[in-house]
Design an enzyme around this catalytic site. Structure first.
Site, short mmCIF file in Angstrom:
data_model
loop_
_atom_site.label_atom_id
_atom_site.label_comp_id
_atom_site.label_asym_id
_atom_site.label_seq_id
_atom_site.Cartn_x
_atom_site.Cartn_y
_atom_site.Cartn_z
N PRO A 49 49.39 -91.16 23.74
CA PRO A 49 49.32 -89.95 22.98
C PRO A 49 50.29 -88.91 23.50
O PRO A 49 50.34 -88.63 24.69
CB PRO A 49 47.88 -89.48 23.21
CG PRO A 49 47.37 -90.29 24.35
CD PRO A 49 48.44 -91.13 24.85
N GLU A 50 51.02 -88.36 22.58
CA GLU A 50 51.85 -87.21 22.89
C GLU A 50 51.15 -86.01 22.24
O GLU A 50 50.02 -86.13 21.78
CB GLU A 50 53.27 -87.41 22.35
CG GLU A 50 53.95 -88.63 22.98
CD GLU A 50 55.37 -88.84 22.52
OE1 GLU A 50 56.08 -87.86 22.28
OE2 GLU A 50 55.78 -90.00 22.38
#
Length: 271
Positions: free
Chosen positions: A2-3
């Site tokens: 996840p960014e």
DNA sequence: CGCCAGGCCTGCACGC
DNA sequence: TGCGTGCAGGCCTGGC
């Protein structure tokens, strides 16, 4: 995994579930994440009520009144809302059990994630204190990017992934933003002038906003808190598209390695 | 079997 | 001497 867009999508999904809810219990099944999950966590959380859910870069900040639960999803982490009766499976390391019986569950096969407790100001935590400006805030603009890159000879793509320069930008969105700005990922950061820094800051913001609108990107294991997959991967211009046609000029997308990470770019559109 | 994957911290050698 | 820089390695599991 996840960014920033995936963490923000997770935050938005969890907010209505968590805020205002009393915490009945915290269950730690495996405390060996990137750092050990604190032993006294259950005692800290027990009986407290969630006041708000915030995000700083890729960190989720769950304000419990008595302190803040800080969660980072690492590469493979996922938070989901499940019924209290749902049995935990392998890699389900942590549960937040609400008074209603609903459970917010952390699954993280690779265990690069974090669950931390901060009694005081969460932003003062050593892992958060030095993080750069939020890319969606007014603080982050071309002038800032220009200022912090003046004496950096490092490749601009590398600089964008440095959390001290800008928060939350990882490999996918660094690649995509550089494409939007028409900047070659190997360009020495200090060689970008004011106008290109402005273009790049704008491209970063637009890329992240579009990705949030699409619910983030799902490559393999990311899903939002409600189980929905992200759709932004369908809008990738360059990421993971080596050999495919550039959506702007049809030139073949190239892949190179920069610091053990894959970089994708269009050799014609990005100079 | 080896290699790769969305993160990020540490430590090392190097050059100014 | 002291920095910023550019790497490599480590932490893990899973998929190809």
């Amino acid at each position: 995994m996840p960014e920033l867009p995936e963490v923000e999508t997770t935050r938005r999904g969890l907010e209505p579930v968590l805020v205002g809810q009393r915490i009945r219990a915290a269950i730690v099944r495996n405390r060996s994440l990137r750092r050990p999950v604190p032993r006294q966590l259950a005692r800290c959380l027990n009986g407290s009520t969630v006041r708000s859910l915030a995000r700083r870069g890729k960190y989720l900040l769950i304000d419990c009144g008595t302190g803040t639960l800080i969660v980072h999803l690492g590469m493979s982490g996922r938070l989901s809302v499940v019924n209290g009766a749902t049995p935990a499976t392998e890699h389900d390391h942590f549960d937040l059990v609400l008074e209603s019986g609903t459970v917010v569950r952390l699954r993280d096969p690779r265990r690069f994630g974090l669950v931390l407790w901060q009694a005081g100001d969460p932003l003062a935590h050593e892992l958060l204190a030095e993080i750069g400006p939020e890319p969606l805030s007014r603080e982050f603009d071309g002038a800032w990017l220009h200022r912090v890159t003046r004496n950096r000879s490092t490749a601009i793509k590398h600089v964008l992934m440095d959390g001290h320069v800008v928060a939350g930008v990882g490999n996918i969105y660094a690649n995509e933003a550089l494409f939007r700005a028409g900047i070659h990922p190997r360009t020495a950061a200090r060689r970008l002038g004011r106008s290109r820094c402005g273009l790049l800051a704008h491209a970063i913001r637009e890329t992240l906003e579009d990705a949030i609108r699409a619910g983030g990107s799902t490559l393999r294991d990311y899903v939002a808190a409600d189980g929905r997959v992200g759709l932004f991967q369908d809008q990738f211009m360059v990421y993971d598209r080596a050999g495919n046609a550039c959506p702007r000029c049809a030139t073949s997308i190239r892949e190179i390695r920069q610091g053990q990470r894959s970089t994708f770019f269009c050799p014609k559109c990005q100079r």
